[in-house]
Scaffold this motif. Structure first.
Motif, PDB file in Angstrom:
ATOM      1  N   ILE A  87     -73.388 -57.453  -2.670  1.00  0.00           N
ATOM      2  CA  ILE A  87     -73.768 -58.166  -1.443  1.00  0.00           C
ATOM      3  C   ILE A  87     -74.944 -57.429  -0.805  1.00  0.00           C
ATOM      4  O   ILE A  87     -74.881 -56.213  -0.589  1.00  0.00           O
ATOM      5  N   LEU A  88     -76.016 -58.168  -0.518  1.00  0.00           N
ATOM      6  CA  LEU A  88     -77.142 -57.614   0.237  1.00  0.00           C
ATOM      7  C   LEU A  88     -76.881 -57.885   1.716  1.00  0.00           C
ATOM      8  O   LEU A  88     -76.646 -59.029   2.114  1.00  0.00           O
ATOM      9  N   LEU A  89     -76.903 -56.815   2.496  1.00  0.00           N
ATOM     10  CA  LEU A  89     -76.638 -56.926   3.929  1.00  0.00           C
ATOM     11  C   LEU A  89     -77.902 -56.567   4.702  1.00  0.00           C
ATOM     12  O   LEU A  89     -78.535 -55.532   4.430  1.00  0.00           O
ATOM     13  N   THR A  90     -78.278 -57.406   5.654  1.00  0.00           N
ATOM     14  CA  THR A  90     -79.439 -57.111   6.488  1.00  0.00           C
ATOM     15  C   THR A  90     -79.177 -57.636   7.899  1.00  0.00           C
ATOM     16  O   THR A  90     -78.103 -58.169   8.182  1.00  0.00           O
ATOM     17  N   ASN A  91     -80.160 -57.469   8.782  1.00  0.00           N
ATOM     18  CA  ASN A  91     -80.033 -58.001  10.150  1.00  0.00           C
ATOM     19  C   ASN A  91     -81.401 -57.941  10.824  1.00  0.00           C
ATOM     20  O   ASN A  91     -82.407 -57.629  10.159  1.00  0.00           O
ATOM     21  N   ASP A  92     -81.431 -58.268  12.117  1.00  0.00           N
ATOM     22  CA  ASP A  92     -82.693 -58.076  12.854  1.00  0.00           C
ATOM     23  C   ASP A  92     -82.543 -57.089  14.008  1.00  0.00           C
ATOM     24  O   ASP A  92     -83.514 -56.797  14.696  1.00  0.00           O
ATOM     25  N   ASP A  93     -81.319 -56.576  14.226  1.00  0.00           N
ATOM     26  CA  ASP A  93     -81.101 -55.622  15.324  1.00  0.00           C
ATOM     27  C   ASP A  93     -81.316 -54.173  14.882  1.00  0.00           C
ATOM     28  O   ASP A  93     -81.262 -53.263  15.713  1.00  0.00           O
ATOM     29  N   GLY A  94     -81.536 -53.952  13.601  1.00  0.00           N
ATOM     30  CA  GLY A  94     -81.753 -52.601  13.093  1.00  0.00           C
ATOM     31  C   GLY A  94     -80.526 -52.031  12.415  1.00  0.00           C
ATOM     32  O   GLY A  94     -79.390 -52.441  12.714  1.00  0.00           O
ATOM     33  N   PHE A  95     -80.756 -51.067  11.507  1.00  0.00           N
ATOM     34  CA  PHE A  95     -79.672 -50.571  10.638  1.00  0.00           C
ATOM     35  C   PHE A  95     -78.604 -49.781  11.376  1.00  0.00           C
ATOM     36  O   PHE A  95     -77.520 -49.569  10.858  1.00  0.00           O
ATOM     37  N   THR A  96     -78.887 -49.334  12.618  1.00  0.00           N
ATOM     38  CA  THR A  96     -77.885 -48.552  13.365  1.00  0.00           C
ATOM     39  C   THR A  96     -77.009 -49.430  14.255  1.00  0.00           C
ATOM     40  O   THR A  96     -76.087 -48.925  14.886  1.00  0.00           O
ATOM     41  N   SER A  97     -77.280 -50.729  14.323  1.00  0.00           N
ATOM     42  CA  SER A  97     -76.569 -51.569  15.298  1.00  0.00           C
ATOM     43  C   SER A  97     -75.082 -51.706  14.931  1.00  0.00           C
ATOM     44  O   SER A  97     -74.697 -51.641  13.763  1.00  0.00           O
ATOM     45  N   ASP A  98     -74.284 -51.907  15.961  1.00  0.00           N
ATOM     46  CA  ASP A  98     -72.831 -52.008  15.771  1.00  0.00           C
ATOM     47  C   ASP A  98     -72.459 -53.182  14.870  1.00  0.00           C
ATOM     48  O   ASP A  98     -71.521 -53.102  14.080  1.00  0.00           O
ATOM     49  N   GLY A  99     -73.176 -54.295  15.015  1.00  0.00           N
ATOM     50  CA  GLY A  99     -72.841 -55.508  14.267  1.00  0.00           C
ATOM     51  C   GLY A  99     -72.981 -55.326  12.770  1.00  0.00           C
ATOM     52  O   GLY A  99     -72.113 -55.723  11.990  1.00  0.00           O
ATOM     53  N   ILE A 100     -74.075 -54.697  12.342  1.00  0.00           N
ATOM     54  CA  ILE A 100     -74.284 -54.521  10.892  1.00  0.00           C
ATOM     55  C   ILE A 100     -73.315 -53.470  10.344  1.00  0.00           C
ATOM     56  O   ILE A 100     -72.851 -53.572   9.207  1.00  0.00           O
ATOM     57  N   ARG A 101     -72.993 -52.472  11.153  1.00  0.00           N
ATOM     58  CA  ARG A 101     -72.057 -51.429  10.702  1.00  0.00           C
ATOM     59  C   ARG A 101     -70.664 -52.020  10.472  1.00  0.00           C
ATOM     60  O   ARG A 101     -69.977 -51.676   9.507  1.00  0.00           O
ATOM     61  N   ALA A 102     -70.247 -52.930  11.368  1.00  0.00           N
ATOM     62  CA  ALA A 102     -68.930 -53.566  11.206  1.00  0.00           C
ATOM     63  C   ALA A 102     -68.895 -54.421   9.936  1.00  0.00           C
ATOM     64  O   ALA A 102     -67.900 -54.419   9.200  1.00  0.00           O
ATOM     65  N   LEU A 103     -70.000 -55.131   9.668  1.00  0.00           N
ATOM     66  CA  LEU A 103     -70.062 -55.950   8.449  1.00  0.00           C
ATOM     67  C   LEU A 103     -70.094 -55.070   7.205  1.00  0.00           C
ATOM     68  O   LEU A 103     -69.500 -55.421   6.177  1.00  0.00           O
ATOM     69  N   PHE A 104     -70.799 -53.955   7.286  1.00  0.00           N
ATOM     70  CA  PHE A 104     -70.885 -53.021   6.151  1.00  0.00           C
ATOM     71  C   PHE A 104     -69.476 -52.593   5.734  1.00  0.00           C
ATOM     72  O   PHE A 104     -69.153 -52.560   4.543  1.00  0.00           O
ATOM     73  N   GLN A 105     -68.630 -52.319   6.726  1.00  0.00           N
ATOM     74  CA  GLN A 105     -67.226 -51.960   6.452  1.00  0.00           C
ATOM     75  C   GLN A 105     -66.452 -53.158   5.899  1.00  0.00           C
ATOM     76  O   GLN A 105     -65.805 -53.055   4.861  1.00  0.00           O
ATOM     77  N   ALA A 106     -66.523 -54.284   6.605  1.00  0.00           N
ATOM     78  CA  ALA A 106     -65.662 -55.437   6.278  1.00  0.00           C
ATOM     79  C   ALA A 106     -65.986 -56.032   4.911  1.00  0.00           C
ATOM     80  O   ALA A 106     -65.090 -56.514   4.215  1.00  0.00           O
ATOM     81  N   LEU A 107     -67.262 -56.013   4.522  1.00  0.00           N
ATOM     82  CA  LEU A 107     -67.646 -56.641   3.251  1.00  0.00           C
ATOM     83  C   LEU A 107     -67.324 -55.766   2.037  1.00  0.00           C
ATOM     84  O   LEU A 107     -67.356 -56.240   0.902  1.00  0.00           O
ATOM     85  N   GLN A 108     -66.986 -54.482   2.283  1.00  0.00           N
ATOM     86  CA  GLN A 108     -66.646 -53.585   1.164  1.00  0.00           C
ATOM     87  C   GLN A 108     -65.415 -54.078   0.405  1.00  0.00           C
ATOM     88  O   GLN A 108     -65.257 -53.779  -0.780  1.00  0.00           O
ATOM     89  N   GLN A 109     -64.529 -54.823   1.087  1.00  0.00           N
ATOM     90  CA  GLN A 109     -63.317 -55.351   0.423  1.00  0.00           C
ATOM     91  C   GLN A 109     -63.674 -56.402  -0.631  1.00  0.00           C
ATOM     92  O   GLN A 109     -62.850 -56.725  -1.487  1.00  0.00           O
ATOM     93  N   ILE A 110     -64.906 -56.950  -0.543  1.00  0.00           N
ATOM     94  CA  ILE A 110     -65.313 -58.013  -1.473  1.00  0.00           C
ATOM     95  C   ILE A 110     -66.109 -57.452  -2.647  1.00  0.00           C
ATOM     96  O   ILE A 110     -65.999 -57.933  -3.774  1.00  0.00           O
ATOM     97  N   GLY A 111     -66.908 -56.438  -2.390  1.00  0.00           N
ATOM     98  CA  GLY A 111     -67.734 -55.892  -3.462  1.00  0.00           C
ATOM     99  C   GLY A 111     -68.591 -54.740  -2.962  1.00  0.00           C
ATOM    100  O   GLY A 111     -68.336 -54.186  -1.889  1.00  0.00           O
ATOM    101  N   ARG A 112     -69.617 -54.411  -3.752  1.00  0.00           N
ATOM    102  CA  ARG A 112     -70.518 -53.340  -3.345  1.00  0.00           C
ATOM    103  C   ARG A 112     -71.542 -53.902  -2.355  1.00  0.00           C
ATOM    104  O   ARG A 112     -72.166 -54.922  -2.615  1.00  0.00           O
ATOM    105  N   VAL A 113     -71.663 -53.224  -1.236  1.00  0.00           N
ATOM    106  CA  VAL A 113     -72.563 -53.702  -0.182  1.00  0.00           C
ATOM    107  C   VAL A 113     -73.786 -52.798  -0.120  1.00  0.00           C
ATOM    108  O   VAL A 113     -73.659 -51.578   0.017  1.00  0.00           O
ATOM    109  N   MET A 114     -74.960 -53.385  -0.266  1.00  0.00           N
ATOM    110  CA  MET A 114     -76.215 -52.656  -0.127  1.00  0.00           C
ATOM    111  C   MET A 114     -76.875 -53.106   1.174  1.00  0.00           C
ATOM    112  O   MET A 114     -77.215 -54.277   1.320  1.00  0.00           O
ATOM    113  N   MET A 115     -77.020 -52.169   2.111  1.00  0.00           N
ATOM    114  CA  MET A 115     -77.676 -52.513   3.364  1.00  0.00           C
ATOM    115  C   MET A 115     -79.169 -52.187   3.265  1.00  0.00           C
ATOM    116  O   MET A 115     -79.541 -51.057   2.934  1.00  0.00           O
TER     117      MET A 115
END
Ligand SMILES: [Mg+2]
Length: 253
Positions: free
Chosen positions: A4-32
């Motif tokens: 899974i490719l993970l991106t956003n527009d709030d920046g890599f340190t934002s809370d929203g992308i960090r929560a998704l980085f954790q949650a999507l790990q249950q599905i596969g490998r997440v590359m932010m």
């Protein structure tokens, strides 16, 4: 393995992308691969007049000094070894509803993924929060469904999630109308010269009940299928049949 490719527009340190980085790990490998700072409201812009720097921040977390679209373009064409199974953009801090999605970096990153034939989701939290875990769990559910069922062709999902306490269910919606009043502020600099600052104001919306805006207002998760093709297909008939544009041609033509 699912990637899974993970991106956003709030920046890599934002809370929203960090929560998704954790949650999507249950599905596969997440590359932010995400902007190194807040790039909200940059829409689908591509950086063409300077080079871009790719910085490996942590394991599977890369920051780029560019736009969300730059991040997706570089990730898909230069950084990732294989084509990802899914792209998720978000979780944005704030809604992406109605007309506002044309300004959205979050939605545009998903659009870039869609253009590269990667199934893509844009995820936004409509209320300000610092705890995105509930929204991330919902996004992960929709990610799983997308992987198992597939998306309509050339289409991304624009997902808006209201506050946890309000959530009644999910609605499949269309993009509504949402414009802003008094969203350009007039001010002065320390020397008394006039300045304008875009921001603030109050949104006004149409009264339709089948829209993204209405769904989140009523406390539902809104899921809108968004097309790459912006053609108004009805409009083709109006120009051909009503205007008779092709038949009559142009005076100067
Ligand atoms: Mg944003």
């Amino acid at each position: 393995m699912t990637t899974i490719l993970l991106t956003n527009d709030d920046g890599f340190t934002s809370d929203g992308i960090r929560a998704l980085f954790q949650a999507l790990q249950q599905i596969g490998r997440v590359m932010m691969v995400a902007p190194d700072r807040d790039k909200s409201a940059v829409s689908h812009s591509l950086t063409m007049h300077r080079p871009l720097r790719v910085k490996h921040m942590e394991t599977d977390i890369i920051a780029i000094d560019g736009t969300p679209t730059d991040c997706v373009a570089l990730a898909l064409q230069k950084i990732l070894k294989t084509v990802p199974d899914l792209l998720v953009s978000g979780i944005n801090n704030g809604p992406n509803l109605g007309d506002d999605i044309s300004y959205s970096g979050t939605v545009s990153a998903a659009l870039e993924g869609t253009m590269h034939a990667v199934p893509s989701l844009a995820v936004s939290m409509t209320e300000k929060t610092t705890d995105y875990r509930y929204a991330a769990a919902i996004a992960a559910e929709l990610a799983k469904l997308t992987l198992s069922k597939g998306l309509p062709e050339n289409t991304l999902l624009n997902i808006n999630i209201p506050a946890e306490a309000a959530i009644k269910g999910v609605r499949v919606t269309r993009q509504g109308r949402r414009m802003w009043r008094n969203a350009i502020q007039e001010t002065t600099d320390p020397w008394g010269r006039k300045l304008f600052w875009i921001g603030g104001g109050s949104p006004y919306t149409d009264s339709a009940t089948d829209t993204d805006i209405h769904a989140v207002k009523e406390g539902y998760v809104s899921v809108t299928p968004i097309h790459i093709d912006k053609t108004n297909h009805e409009g083709i008939f109006q120009l051909r049949d009503d205007w008779q544009l092709e038949k009559n041609g142009l005076q100067s033509g």
